[in-house]
Design a protein around this motif. Structure first.
Motif, PDB file in Angstrom:
ATOM      1  N   GLY A 233     -10.987   6.131  -3.524  1.00 22.01           N
ATOM      2  CA  GLY A 233     -12.272   6.121  -2.850  1.00 22.01           C
ATOM      3  C   GLY A 233     -12.967   4.784  -3.014  1.00 22.01           C
ATOM      4  N   PRO A 234     -14.255   4.722  -2.728  1.00 19.49           N
ATOM      5  CA  PRO A 234     -15.001   3.462  -2.869  1.00 19.49           C
ATOM      6  C   PRO A 234     -15.035   2.989  -4.314  1.00 19.49           C
ATOM      7  N   LEU A 235     -14.946   1.673  -4.483  1.00 22.43           N
ATOM      8  CA  LEU A 235     -15.027   1.052  -5.803  1.00 22.43           C
ATOM      9  C   LEU A 235     -16.305   0.207  -5.844  1.00 22.43           C
ATOM     10  N   ALA A 236     -17.265   0.637  -6.637  1.00 25.08           N
ATOM     11  CA  ALA A 236     -18.533  -0.079  -6.719  1.00 25.08           C
ATOM     12  C   ALA A 236     -18.332  -1.454  -7.339  1.00 25.08           C
ATOM     13  N   ARG A 237     -19.259  -2.361  -7.048  1.00 22.44           N
ATOM     14  CA  ARG A 237     -19.197  -3.685  -7.657  1.00 22.44           C
ATOM     15  C   ARG A 237     -19.169  -3.563  -9.179  1.00 22.44           C
ATOM     16  N   GLY A 238     -18.215  -4.227  -9.806  1.00 24.87           N
ATOM     17  CA  GLY A 238     -18.120  -4.224 -11.248  1.00 24.87           C
ATOM     18  C   GLY A 238     -17.411  -3.027 -11.848  1.00 24.87           C
ATOM     19  N   ALA A 239     -17.051  -2.018 -11.036  1.00 23.89           N
ATOM     20  CA  ALA A 239     -16.457  -0.803 -11.572  1.00 23.89           C
ATOM     21  C   ALA A 239     -15.103  -1.055 -12.220  1.00 23.89           C
TER      22      ALA A 239
ATOM     23  N   GLY B 295     -15.072  -2.295  -3.037  1.00 14.73           N
ATOM     24  CA  GLY B 295     -13.697  -2.201  -2.565  1.00 14.73           C
ATOM     25  C   GLY B 295     -13.344  -0.772  -2.187  1.00 14.73           C
ATOM     26  N   ILE B 296     -12.116  -0.586  -1.743  1.00 12.67           N
ATOM     27  CA  ILE B 296     -11.612   0.729  -1.366  1.00 12.67           C
ATOM     28  C   ILE B 296     -10.256   0.926  -2.030  1.00 12.67           C
ATOM     29  N   LEU B 297     -10.094   2.031  -2.747  1.00  5.43           N
ATOM     30  CA  LEU B 297      -8.811   2.409  -3.330  1.00  5.43           C
ATOM     31  C   LEU B 297      -8.241   3.568  -2.524  1.00  5.43           C
ATOM     32  N   LEU B 298      -7.073   3.337  -1.931  1.00  2.00           N
ATOM     33  CA  LEU B 298      -6.426   4.366  -1.117  1.00  2.00           C
ATOM     34  C   LEU B 298      -5.492   5.209  -1.979  1.00  2.00           C
ATOM     35  N   ASP B 299      -5.416   6.477  -1.659  1.00  2.26           N
ATOM     36  CA  ASP B 299      -4.551   7.379  -2.410  1.00  2.26           C
ATOM     37  C   ASP B 299      -3.171   7.456  -1.763  1.00  2.26           C
TER      38      ASP B 299
ATOM     39  N   ALA C 191      -9.220  -4.005  -0.206  1.00  2.00           N
ATOM     40  CA  ALA C 191      -8.625  -2.672  -0.241  1.00  2.00           C
ATOM     41  C   ALA C 191      -7.312  -2.752  -0.993  1.00  2.00           C
ATOM     42  N   VAL C 192      -6.976  -1.677  -1.685  1.00  2.00           N
ATOM     43  CA  VAL C 192      -5.754  -1.646  -2.482  1.00  2.00           C
ATOM     44  C   VAL C 192      -5.251  -0.213  -2.538  1.00  2.00           C
ATOM     45  N   GLY C 193      -3.942  -0.045  -2.638  1.00  2.90           N
ATOM     46  CA  GLY C 193      -3.350   1.273  -2.770  1.00  2.90           C
ATOM     47  C   GLY C 193      -2.576   1.381  -4.071  1.00  2.90           C
ATOM     48  N   HIS C 194      -1.775   2.424  -4.170  1.00  2.69           N
ATOM     49  CA  HIS C 194      -0.923   2.597  -5.339  1.00  2.69           C
ATOM     50  C   HIS C 194       0.267   1.640  -5.263  1.00  2.69           C
ATOM     51  N   ALA C 195       0.790   1.274  -6.421  1.00  3.87           N
ATOM     52  CA  ALA C 195       2.024   0.495  -6.504  1.00  3.87           C
ATOM     53  C   ALA C 195       3.094   1.356  -7.161  1.00  3.87           C
ATOM     54  N   ARG C 196       4.285   1.332  -6.585  1.00  3.77           N
ATOM     55  CA  ARG C 196       5.410   2.042  -7.183  1.00  3.77           C
ATOM     56  C   ARG C 196       6.373   1.013  -7.768  1.00  3.77           C
ATOM     57  N   ASP C 197       6.754   1.213  -9.016  1.00  2.31           N
ATOM     58  CA  ASP C 197       7.715   0.316  -9.653  1.00  2.31           C
ATOM     59  C   ASP C 197       9.083   0.495  -9.013  1.00  2.31           C
ATOM     60  N   LEU C 198       9.673  -0.619  -8.583  1.00  3.55           N
ATOM     61  CA  LEU C 198      11.005  -0.610  -7.975  1.00  3.55           C
ATOM     62  C   LEU C 198      11.998  -1.127  -9.013  1.00  3.55           C
ATOM     63  N   HIS C 199      12.894  -0.246  -9.459  1.00  2.00           N
ATOM     64  CA  HIS C 199      13.845  -0.612 -10.508  1.00  2.00           C
ATOM     65  C   HIS C 199      15.171  -1.066  -9.908  1.00  2.00           C
ATOM     66  N   ALA C 200      15.996  -1.666 -10.741  1.00  2.00           N
ATOM     67  CA  ALA C 200      17.243  -2.275 -10.279  1.00  2.00           C
ATOM     68  C   ALA C 200      18.168  -1.266  -9.608  1.00  2.00           C
ATOM     69  N   ASP C 201      18.100   0.001 -10.011  1.00  2.00           N
ATOM     70  CA  ASP C 201      18.965   1.021  -9.411  1.00  2.00           C
ATOM     71  C   ASP C 201      18.376   1.615  -8.137  1.00  2.00           C
ATOM     72  N   GLY C 202      17.239   1.067  -7.686  1.00  2.00           N
ATOM     73  CA  GLY C 202      16.621   1.527  -6.447  1.00  2.00           C
ATOM     74  C   GLY C 202      15.604   2.635  -6.613  1.00  2.00           C
ATOM     75  N   THR C 203      15.448   3.164  -7.809  1.00  2.00           N
ATOM     76  CA  THR C 203      14.478   4.227  -8.017  1.00  2.00           C
ATOM     77  C   THR C 203      13.061   3.692  -7.967  1.00  2.00           C
ATOM     78  N   LEU C 204      12.149   4.543  -7.501  1.00  2.00           N
ATOM     79  CA  LEU C 204      10.735   4.201  -7.396  1.00  2.00           C
ATOM     80  C   LEU C 204       9.938   5.132  -8.306  1.00  2.00           C
ATOM     81  N   ARG C 205       9.085   4.556  -9.129  1.00  2.00           N
ATOM     82  CA  ARG C 205       8.285   5.349 -10.059  1.00  2.00           C
ATOM     83  C   ARG C 205       6.820   4.972  -9.921  1.00  2.00           C
ATOM     84  N   THR C 206       5.977   5.991  -9.796  1.00  2.00           N
ATOM     85  CA  THR C 206       4.546   5.774  -9.635  1.00  2.00           C
ATOM     86  C   THR C 206       3.836   6.039 -10.949  1.00  2.00           C
ATOM     87  N   ALA C 207       3.002   5.114 -11.360  1.00  2.00           N
ATOM     88  CA  ALA C 207       2.199   5.294 -12.566  1.00  2.00           C
ATOM     89  C   ALA C 207       0.790   5.708 -12.155  1.00  2.00           C
ATOM     90  N   PRO C 208       0.186   6.670 -12.852  1.00  2.00           N
ATOM     91  CA  PRO C 208      -1.180   7.092 -12.498  1.00  2.00           C
ATOM     92  C   PRO C 208      -2.170   5.968 -12.718  1.00  2.00           C
TER      93      PRO C 208
END
Length: 298
Positions: free
Chosen positions: A140-146, A202-206, A117-134
């Motif tokens: 949802g479910p991730l098929a084998r090989g997807a 796998g599972i991708l969480l939003d 299982a995996v979720g989104h990652a937010r970039d943590l910058h030196a000034d403390g700001t968090l930025r999410t990349a699409p």
């Protein structure tokens, strides 16, 4: 379910450990063990863990092997000590979101046939700001090989994998089945993710689960030649996709085709692992036992 959180660390990253520890301390999911494996001399790492209080917590296991082996080998040494059914990677310079372990372990408890299982990652910058990349794939479910198909179809414009590989939670038996983290430079977790996602759904969480620190000393930014000569096997997606017709599970213009007849079971399994004392060069620096009622399942 109990989770073993694996962190490989060397002296250069010791200063980031208090933040990683704080992110673990804030987890809503209480059943975890932090397995810190020191790559190289342990002095600075031990000092940092003692200063932030992590070394005094019974859920923390600290070990060192004394030589410089790199992140993949270091994580795999820690993996050999893991006993929980779930394994969460946490790089020494990253942080987990407060609800990460609860969300990821909950997803795997609900989706019993998923291997990771995996979720989104937010970039943590030196000034403390968090930025999410699409992300390049929907939640949802991730098929084998997807993931391999999505990544191959995005090249050469997008060289990053479809989901962030540093924050994956694995079923331990799947991680062992792919041989642990891959022996590649700078893309150890990416190669492991692609291999594991070819064997299991796998599972991708939003939801965000990882804070990925951006800084100049990141090893993933280093793409120089090896000191002994030769090039890295993969320089951030610059290599062309494999198109050899004789390789099962190839990635080419036709997409991903799993090896015919291959299946993977994620039922109860006991993998043979040597005790930590039998690993060459392994010295356990802390082995405080948890109370018997709180021990993770073997």
């Amino acid at each position: 379910m109990w989770v073993d959180v694996v962190t490989a660390v060397h002296a250069e990253y010791a200063g980031y450990l208090p933040a990683a520890w704080d992110s673990l301390h804030r987890q809503r999911h209480p059943h975890w063990t932090w397995r810190v494996q020191v790559d190289g001399p342990p002095g600075e790492v031990l000092d940092a863990l003692a200063a932030c209080g992590a070394a005094d917590d019974g859920r923390v296991r600290i070990a060192a092997h004394g030589t410089d082996e790199g992140p993949a080998v270091t994580r795999n040494i820690a993996l050999g000590s893991c006993t929980a059914p779930l394994v969460q990677n946490l790089d020494a310079d990253d942080e987990l979101e407060p609800g990460a372990l609860a969300a990821l372990s909950g997803a795997l408890a609900t989706h019993t046939h998923a291997g990771y299982a995996v979720g989104h990652a937010r970039d943590l910058h030196a000034d403390g700001t968090l930025r999410t990349a699409p992300l390049a794939v929907p939640a949802g479910p991730l098929a084998r090989g997807a993931l391999a198909v999505a990544w191959a179809s995005a090249l050469p414009d997008r060289t990053l994998p479809p989901v962030h590989p540093a924050g994956v939670m694995w079923r331990r038996n799947l991680l062992l089945a792919v041989g642990g983290w891959a022996a590649l430079r700078g893309v150890e977790d990416t190669a492991t993710l692609i291999a594991g996602s070819a064997l299991a759904t796998g599972i991708l969480l939003d939801v965000p689960t990882l804070r990925y620190r951006r800084h100049d000393a990141q090893r993933s930014r280093r793409n120089s030649n090896f000191s002994g000569g030769g090039l890295s096997i993969c320089l951030f997606g610059s290599a062309p996709p494999c198109s050899r017709p004789d390789l099962p599970g190839k990635i080419g213009t036709e997409g991903f085709t799993p090896t015919s007849g291959f299946t993977t079971s994620f039922g109860p399994r006991h993998a043979h692992r040597p005790p930590s004392s039998s690993i060459p060069g392994q010295s356990g620096l802390r082995s405080t036992n948890l109370p018997s009622a709180a021990k993770p399942p073997q």
